[in-house]
Design a protein around this motif. Structure first.
Motif, short mmCIF file in Angstrom:
data_model
loop_
_atom_site.label_atom_id
_atom_site.label_comp_id
_atom_site.label_asym_id
_atom_site.label_seq_id
_atom_site.Cartn_x
_atom_site.Cartn_y
_atom_site.Cartn_z
N GLY A 301 0.84 -1.19 0.00
CA GLY A 301 0.00 0.00 0.00
C GLY A 301 0.87 1.23 0.00
N PRO A 302 0.30 2.43 -0.23
CA PRO A 302 1.09 3.66 -0.29
C PRO A 302 1.88 3.91 0.99
CG PRO A 302 -1.12 4.03 -1.15
CD PRO A 302 -1.11 2.66 -0.55
N ALA A 303 1.25 3.71 2.16
CA ALA A 303 1.93 3.97 3.43
C ALA A 303 3.12 3.03 3.62
CB ALA A 303 0.96 3.83 4.59
N THR A 304 2.93 1.75 3.28
CA THR A 304 4.02 0.79 3.41
C THR A 304 5.17 1.13 2.47
OG1 THR A 304 2.49 -0.97 4.08
CG2 THR A 304 4.65 -1.65 3.25
N ARG A 305 4.85 1.49 1.24
CA ARG A 305 5.90 1.84 0.29
C ARG A 305 6.66 3.08 0.74
NH1 ARG A 305 1.86 0.28 -3.47
NH2 ARG A 305 1.21 2.46 -3.77
N GLU A 306 5.92 4.04 1.28
CA GLU A 306 6.56 5.27 1.77
C GLU A 306 7.52 4.97 2.92
OE1 GLU A 306 4.74 8.69 4.38
OE2 GLU A 306 4.15 8.98 2.28
N ARG A 307 7.05 4.15 3.86
CA ARG A 307 7.91 3.83 5.00
C ARG A 307 9.07 2.93 4.59
NH1 ARG A 307 3.24 3.11 9.73
NH2 ARG A 307 2.72 5.35 9.80
N SER A 308 8.85 2.09 3.62
CA SER A 308 9.94 1.25 3.12
C SER A 308 11.02 2.12 2.47
CB SER A 308 9.39 0.24 2.11
OG SER A 308 10.43 -0.56 1.60
N ARG A 309 10.60 3.12 1.68
CA ARG A 309 11.58 4.04 1.08
C ARG A 309 12.33 4.81 2.17
NH1 ARG A 309 7.23 5.37 -2.52
NH2 ARG A 309 6.92 7.35 -1.38
N THR A 310 11.63 5.17 3.23
CA THR A 310 12.26 5.92 4.31
C THR A 310 13.33 5.07 5.00
OG1 THR A 310 10.24 7.20 4.67
CG2 THR A 310 11.85 7.18 6.45
N VAL A 311 13.03 3.80 5.24
CA VAL A 311 14.02 2.90 5.84
C VAL A 311 15.24 2.81 4.94
CG1 VAL A 311 14.49 0.52 6.48
CG2 VAL A 311 12.34 1.58 7.17
N VAL A 312 15.02 2.66 3.64
CA VAL A 312 16.15 2.59 2.69
C VAL A 312 16.94 3.90 2.73
CG1 VAL A 312 16.76 2.47 0.25
CG2 VAL A 312 15.05 0.91 1.19
N ALA A 313 16.24 5.03 2.71
CA ALA A 313 16.92 6.33 2.68
C ALA A 313 17.80 6.51 3.91
CB ALA A 313 15.89 7.46 2.60
N LEU A 314 17.25 6.25 5.10
CA LEU A 314 18.02 6.44 6.32
C LEU A 314 19.10 5.38 6.47
CD1 LEU A 314 15.13 7.36 8.79
CD2 LEU A 314 16.80 8.92 7.78
N GLY A 315 18.78 4.14 6.09
CA GLY A 315 19.76 3.06 6.22
C GLY A 315 20.96 3.26 5.33
N VAL A 316 20.73 3.62 4.06
CA VAL A 316 21.85 3.86 3.15
C VAL A 316 22.64 5.08 3.59
CG1 VAL A 316 22.48 4.46 0.77
CG2 VAL A 316 20.72 2.74 1.21
N THR A 317 21.95 6.13 4.01
CA THR A 317 22.64 7.33 4.51
C THR A 317 23.58 6.97 5.65
OG1 THR A 317 20.85 8.83 3.88
CG2 THR A 317 22.32 9.57 5.63
N LEU A 318 23.06 6.24 6.64
CA LEU A 318 23.86 5.88 7.81
C LEU A 318 25.02 4.96 7.42
CD1 LEU A 318 24.23 5.96 10.89
CD2 LEU A 318 22.64 4.04 11.05
#
Length: 534
Positions: A301-318
């Motif tokens: 769903g949209p919320a899951t995809r958004e949060r999944s992208r956020t995890v990727v964004a923060l995880g790769v950044t870190l």
């Protein structure tokens, strides 16, 4: 007569609350605000037990640099190797609070550490939901790393706050794809880099995360996402360009000769120290990672995809930022656990999101971590240096008088000793006479130290000390064998040479060491040896 808008709004809200049958103080927004304020209050109590702790070597440098005129500070820092934001803020803060005492300057760090709590709550709620917001706020409120650096006159609490805010803004702009956050992302990330040079690693990590987000985006979204990336990162580069010439000069002439090249386990140890030890690190890693896996694998769903992208964004950044910091220190060492403050923000956002997704196990793990972290660490904070005690003993025992010469063999300790001894003395270090005793000049310092032999430098200083005056030798207390970096190894080598040179110089008579250790364990910091000019 028409009521003012503010009064009208309050009256309407109260009327609405009465109409709905819910007291104003029980409304969700009010309860959330009260909850965050309560966590902030508890955190302030936890993090002010040692607010009066005396300065150690780096804190004396902070206050000394901040005492320069506000717009002179960037130029002064060509000698030091740091960016200017914290020192300029500290200058303004000391003006506002009316002094440079330990508790007053530590209060600025307490403020920034406390601000991570509402920032973490707001970011956690928008990115991952209500439960993640409370978990992130609680972690920010008790993290031992922040408890320690909230009571130190250095930039690390500020860096943690800005790292959190900039990471959240990055996720909002490029993972959530809310274009309103493009400019805040640029500004907050620029401020982060202006607070500490390791902010550059965080910025590059965000660049790598952006590329991953762009590469994995649907074809139709790539062009607008690329446009937004060029805007956000372009503004960031423009904001940082004015400091770039100074950074390049600092990299060439200052560096960090006091740092060792970190082994791989130094990376692991740094991350462990960030969260309070091995057991806590393992617990948080396992539970948070499991929770994040659950979050990413939730119902489509949209919320899951958004949060999944956020995890990727923060995880790769870190991940990229940590790896870059370690790799860069292999080529040019500039490694210290305290620099890990730049990683606090994205790490706590991910942990807060993951730990609440692991069900009851996650909640139990969170409770255990908060219990273990509830420690003011007062003893370790107060035991960082004996510089104050040495200075007071010298003055109270009449071992120093106006116009005496103070020579700091560990040169960076000069500004701290100047802070505690005050005005009226002359200053030198192992490199020779000092013109600005509030800052140490790191420019080509290692080469200059190697060229400045103790006897040769003493021959230049001795004529400045007239018969009856004192020369106070400020020596480092070397408690361990870990003084192996190029700079510290040279200081360790020079310190006994200086003492031998003065002990055997017929122009000087050794009077007293301060302090006298006896059978007591060695403190951290410095000791003084007083010599009288014959």
């Amino acid at each position: 007569m028409r009521e003012p808008d503010g009064v009208s709004a309050v009256a309407q809200e109260r009327a609405g609350a009465k109409a709905s049958g819910v007291a104003l103080w029980r409304r969700p927004a009010v309860l959330r605000t009260l909850g965050v304020l309560a966590i902030m209050a508890l955190s302030v109590w936890l993090r002010t037990h040692a607010i009066t702790a005396k300065f150690w070597i780096d804190e004396g440098l902070s206050v000394g640099i901040a005492h320069h005129p506000l717009f002179d500070i960037p130029g002064v820092l060509r000698k030091d190797g740091s960016p200017p934001l914290y020192y300029m803020l500290l200058h303004v803060w000391m003006t506002v609070v009316g002094g440079d005492g330990e508790s007053r300057t530590h209060a600025l760090s307490v403020l920034f550490a406390t601000l991570t709590i509402p920032a973490g709550w707001l970011a956690g709620r928008r990115l991952f939901g209500e439960r993640a917001a409370w978990a992130t706020a609680a972690l920010c409120a008790t993290l031992p790393f922040l408890t320690y650096y909230a009571q130190e006159t250095r930039m690390y609490a500020l860096v943690a706050f800005l790292g959190l805010a900039s990471s959240a803004a990055f996720a909002m702009a490029y993972a959530v794809r809310d274009r309103r956050w493009l400019v805040p992302f640029s500004v907050l990330t620029a401020l982060t880099v202006y607070a500490h040079n390791w902010g550059l690693f965080l910025g590059v990590g965000m660049g790598a995360a952006f590329l991953v987000l762009w590469r994995t985006a649907p074809e139709a979204e790539r062009k607008p996402l690329l446009r937004d990336g060029l805007i956000g990162f372009g503004v960031l580069v423009v904001l940082y360009l004015p400091w770039l010439p100074t950074l390049l000069f600092q990299a060439k002439h200052t560096g960090a000769p006091w740092s060792d090249t970190p082994p791989f386990n130094g990376l692991i140890q740094g991350l462990q120290n960030l969260v309070g030890g091995v057991s806590t690190a393992l617990l948080l890693t396992v539970v948070a990672a499991g929770g994040l896996a659950v979050l990413r694998g939730g119902e489509e769903g949209p919320a899951t995809r958004e949060r999944s992208r956020t995890v990727v964004a923060l995880g790769v950044t870190l991940g990229v930022a940590v790896a870059l910091a370690w790799l860069a220190s292999q080529a040019s060492p500039a490694w210290a656990t305290r620099y890990f403050s730049i990683f606090v923000g994205p790490a706590l956002l991910l942990v807060g999101a993951g730990i609440v997704r692991f069900g009851k196990v996650g909640l139990v793990a969170l409770a255990i971590v908060l219990f273990l972290w509830w420690n003011p660490h007062e003893r370790s904070i107060r035991g960082k240096s004996d510089a104050y005690r040495v200075a007071r003993t010298l003055q109270d025992d009449g071992l120093i008088a106006p116009r005496d010469l103070v020579v700091a063999i560990h040169p960076e300790y000069g500004p701290t000793m100047r802070y505690y001894l005050g005005d009226g003395y002359r200053w030198a270090d192992a490199l020779g006479p000092v013109s600005d005793n509030r800052v140490f000049d790191w420019r080509d310092a290692l080469d200059r130290l190697k060229a400045a032999g103790p006897k040769r430098t003493l021959d230049k200083l001795a004529p400045e000390v007239t018969p009856g005056q004192h020369l106070i030798l400020i020596q480092p207390i070397i408690r361990t064998g870990r003084w192996g970096a190029p700079w510290t190894a040279e200081i360790r080598h020079r310190a006994p040479q200086w003492e031998r040179a003065l002990n055997h110089d017929p122009r000087f008579q050794r009077i007293a060491p301060v302090p006298k250790f006896g059978r007591h364990g060695l403190p951290k910091g410095v000791r003084a040896v007083v010599y009288l000019r014959r």
